[in-house]
Design a protein around this motif. Structure first.
Motif, PDB file in Angstrom:
ATOM      1  N   HIS A  71      65.373 -26.605  18.065  1.00 16.93           N
ATOM      2  CA  HIS A  71      65.546 -26.246  19.492  1.00 16.93           C
ATOM      3  C   HIS A  71      66.448 -24.964  19.704  1.00 16.93           C
ATOM      4  O   HIS A  71      66.197 -24.385  20.838  1.00 16.93           O
ATOM      5  N   ASP A 118      70.611 -37.673  26.687  1.00 14.65           N
ATOM      6  CA  ASP A 118      69.181 -38.101  26.688  1.00 14.65           C
ATOM      7  C   ASP A 118      69.153 -39.377  27.291  1.00 14.65           C
ATOM      8  O   ASP A 118      70.180 -39.789  27.880  1.00 14.65           O
ATOM      9  N   ARG A 119      67.831 -39.932  27.428  1.00 20.43           N
ATOM     10  CA  ARG A 119      67.876 -41.214  28.270  1.00 20.43           C
ATOM     11  C   ARG A 119      68.660 -42.411  27.648  1.00 20.43           C
ATOM     12  O   ARG A 119      69.220 -43.170  28.521  1.00 20.43           O
ATOM     13  N   SER A 133      69.166 -32.807  27.554  1.00 21.45           N
ATOM     14  CA  SER A 133      67.845 -32.808  26.894  1.00 21.45           C
ATOM     15  C   SER A 133      66.763 -32.548  27.952  1.00 21.45           C
ATOM     16  O   SER A 133      66.649 -33.069  29.044  1.00 21.45           O
ATOM     17  N   ARG A 176      63.844 -33.733  27.721  1.00 26.02           N
ATOM     18  CA  ARG A 176      63.197 -35.154  28.194  1.00 26.02           C
ATOM     19  C   ARG A 176      63.853 -35.693  29.355  1.00 26.02           C
ATOM     20  O   ARG A 176      63.049 -36.402  30.201  1.00 26.02           O
ATOM     21  N   LEU A 177      65.020 -35.615  29.593  1.00 29.33           N
ATOM     22  CA  LEU A 177      65.845 -36.204  30.758  1.00 29.33           C
ATOM     23  C   LEU A 177      65.938 -35.294  31.961  1.00 29.33           C
ATOM     24  O   LEU A 177      66.110 -35.762  32.840  1.00 29.33           O
ATOM     25  N   ARG A 181      64.150 -35.893  35.432  1.00 29.27           N
ATOM     26  CA  ARG A 181      64.669 -37.350  35.921  1.00 29.27           C
ATOM     27  C   ARG A 181      65.673 -37.043  36.655  1.00 29.27           C
ATOM     28  O   ARG A 181      65.967 -37.659  37.879  1.00 29.27           O
TER      29      ARG A 181
END
Length: 671
Positions: A167, A537-538, A574, A576-577, A580
């Motif tokens: 990353h 993260d989630r 992150s 991925r989060l 949201r």
């Protein structure tokens, strides 16, 4: 014919020298290698994958190339560069940058596989094509192959790097990457105007980005009984958030850079500290933090003092220009020059507050004049009402209002300036906290329980002036219920433990509550802190959501006059989060807000430290601008050691003559 050259260094040393997290610096090292080979054209190409990530990095140039003989020696040794201190390039006589013989090892920060393809005139006059290859699993072994180049080929080098999954490579795609490269190359490109560098298709041209430039006279610092002369070149950038101090050699080529994000945050700039012996003190900056002996400590003290003086003058000039503009527009409510000490104090305080909240003042001339007149009236007749006036007229945010209440609501005019000492300490703390959380060399040392929790217990104003500590860090949900019920005037004694939906117990990091009522509501803020090395993260967000569910589903928490905010505070969110917490139609950072709960307002947020610190600085901004105080990192760390010396990591604690304070007693009852 292919040879294999074994690098005379251990794998651990090579891994350390590659600095695999510093990807932009790795690109810069390869660009400097090209410029040291007398290249006039350097192109950095970033090839993207189908997921829009970095797949391959290619750095190509039209320099003199690498001869077969040079390849077999240069890729064998570490630290034995053939570039002389203060030397110049062979053909064009430009100053050399790389002198440590380690730049080529940084390539492993950009790819697990590396290939150097270079065409150069060999000793016998033939144009030879040399290929040098290695991979991360055998990073101490280099395969070198040389053969005659095609007649149409010209001299030059192409470095290809690929196959890395990290990353850290994403930093190459951020806008600030080009800004960082521009800042590093600016003195060189401004001097050697025939050199052209492109990065990801963008021409690196500092001339288009410079707003202003200042050059110091010869400055002096003392070290080991001797006097040393150096200079500072300060470039102000038009846009961006670049704030760095570049430690440069006599040719203004950066030897090392210091992240100055926490210093003079209202400007974008690069300060080039030029001192001829600088290359002899490469990698000594960290010794300053550790209290080590290095001439860079007194050099930076003098340099930072000069830099601060230039920004102080710049701020004064900007404030004066703003007031002059108000005078020209006919909206300034005072005569140009006040008569008498009391009138001068009032006018100075007005200028202090008004110029600092300028971003909130309407642009319309009539409204601007009314706003400034109301502010003048509140200062002159009743300073205690200034917050209410600003709230009604300018529609300040809750955090701005809270801060103004905390500093001004019960403060007389004579005490406003006296509050600057409090603000100074708070600014120093914010600067130090920013350093702990974001500095790449230190944030891995900072732990959530041992450091962040304990420090923030003493500095809760960071989250808002209205909050007081309900209980120390790491309290259980049952204790949380107890203090909630006390805050709303109910019997605090619980009739049983509070459990999560899965039947287990939970502990929260910090629990704060508003001492005063807001629209007849009590506001609770529950904070979950994560160490700077942990990205949100989630999994982490769901952990905080579990706290919210425990409150939501236990009727003993129910009260229609209560607002519950649950914060997950992290250094970075992150990818991925991120979608949201950044959705259209809802506030940024909001992770969860049940709509069917009738008893209270309950929300879960994911907040970054950059947001928390920015909001805290904005709440202090109007006083900060007035007292011209921008703490240097050294001052900030001194404050942190004195105030929180018992809580920060050991490596950051050492400072000559500054003893660590005794630990304050902290009551931490069991659940």
């Amino acid at each position: 014919m292919a040879d294999h050259v074994l690098l005379e260094a251990g794998d651990d040393l090579v891994r350390q020298l590659s600095h695999e997290r510093e990807t932009v610096k790795a690109v810069l090292e390869l660009v400097w290698n090209a410029l040291d080979a007398d290249a006039t054209k350097v192109d950095v190409t970033i090839e993207r994958s189908s997921m829009d990530g970095v797949e391959k990095v290619v750095v190509s140039d039209n320099g003199d190339g690498i001869t077969p003989e040079k390849a077999r020696t240069a890729f064998k040794d570490v630290g034995n560069s053939d570039k002389r201190e203060g030397g110049t390039t062979a053909r064009l006589g430009r100053p050399l940058h790389g002198k440590a013989g380690r730049g080529r090892l940084r390539a492993f920060a950009l790819g697990d596989y590396t290939r150097w393809t270079s065409s150069a005139l060999a000793v016998d006059g033939r144009l030879m094509r040399t290929t040098i290859e290695s991979q991360v699993r055998r990073r101490t072994t280099w395969r070198i192959d040389s053969r005659l180049a095609e007649e149409t080929a010209g001299a030059g080098t192409s470095v290809e790097l690929w196959g890395k999954q990290s990353h850290h490579l994403d930093r190459l795609l951020e806008p600030k990457a080009a800004a960082q490269i521009t800042a590093a190359l600016a003195p060189y490109l401004l001097t050697w105007t025939d050199v052209h560098v492109t990065y990801d298709g963008q021409l690196i041209d500092p001339r288009t980005q410079i707003e202003d430039e200042e050059q110091s006279e010869e400055l002096n610092f003392e070290y080991d009984g001797e006097s040393h002369l150096f200079q500072v070149r300060l470039i102000h950038w038009r846009t961006g958030s670049e704030r760095t101090i570049a430690l440069c050699d006599a040719a203004s080529a950066p030897v090392e850079t210091i992240d100055a994000a926490a210093e003079h945050s209202d400007f974008a700039y690069t300060a080039y500290v030029v001192w001829e012996p600088m290359p002899l003190h490469r990698n000594e900056v960290h010794l300053i933090t550790l209290g080590g002996d290095t001439p860079l400590a007194p050099l930076l003290r003098v340099a930072r003092s000069w830099i601060a003086s230039r920004f102080e003058e710049r701020r004064r000039r900007m404030r004066r220009q703003l007031v002059d503009r108000w005078i020209d527009e006919g909206v300034y409510p005072y005569p140009p020059r006040a008569e008498g000490g009391q009138a001068q104090a009032e006018q100075a305080t007005f200028d202090l507050v008004a110029t600092s909240i300028n971003r909130h003042i309407p642009g319309d001339r009539t409204k601007k004049r009314l706003t400034l007149s109301l502010l003048q009236n509140s200062l002159r007749h009743n300073p205690d009402e200034m917050v209410e006036i600003l709230e009604k007229v300018l529609r300040l945010s809750e955090s701005d209002i809270s801060h103004l209440h905390g500093l001004l609501q019960q403060t007389s005019l004579s005490n406003i300036i006296r509050a600057s000492s409090i603000v100074t300490s708070r600014l120093q703390f914010l600067t130090a906290l920013e350093h702990l959380v974001f500095d790449e060399e230190t944030y891995g040392l900072v732990k959530e329980r041992a450091h962040l929790h304990k420090i923030l217990e003493r500095e809760l104003w960071v989250f808002g002036e209205e909050f007081n500590l309900m209980r120390s860090s790491e309290i259980g949900l049952t204790r949380l219920l107890e203090h909630h019920r006390r805050a709303v005037g109910w019997d605090p004694t619980p009739d049983g433990p509070v459990v999560a939906l899965d039947g287990g117990t939970r502990r929260v990091d910090l629990a704060l509550s508003a001492e005063s009522h807001e629209h007849d509501r009590v506001r609770h803020l529950v904070i979950e802190l994560k160490a700077p090395s942990v990205d949100a993260d989630r999994e982490q967000a769901d952990q905080v959501d579990d706290y919210m569910q425990a409150v939501l589903n236990d009727p003993r928490f129910a009260n229609v006059e209560t607002t519950w905010d649950f914060y997950l505070v992290v250094r970075k969110i992150s990818p991925r989060l991120l979608p949201r917490v950044r959705q259209a139609g809802q506030p940024e950072g909001l992770y969860s807000e049940p709509t069917s709960y009738e008893h209270a307002k309950v929300r879960v947020w994911v907040r970054t430290w950059s947001e928390i610190l920015r909001e805290a600085k904005q709440r202090l901004e109007f006083v900060k601008n007035g007292i011209d105080h921008n703490p240097s990192l050294e001052q900030a760390l001194q404050y942190l050691r004195t105030r929180h010396g018992d809580l920060i990591p050991d490596r950051l604690r050492h400072a000559a003559g500054v003893p660590a304070p005794r630990s304050e007693a902290v009551h931490d009852p069991a659940v």
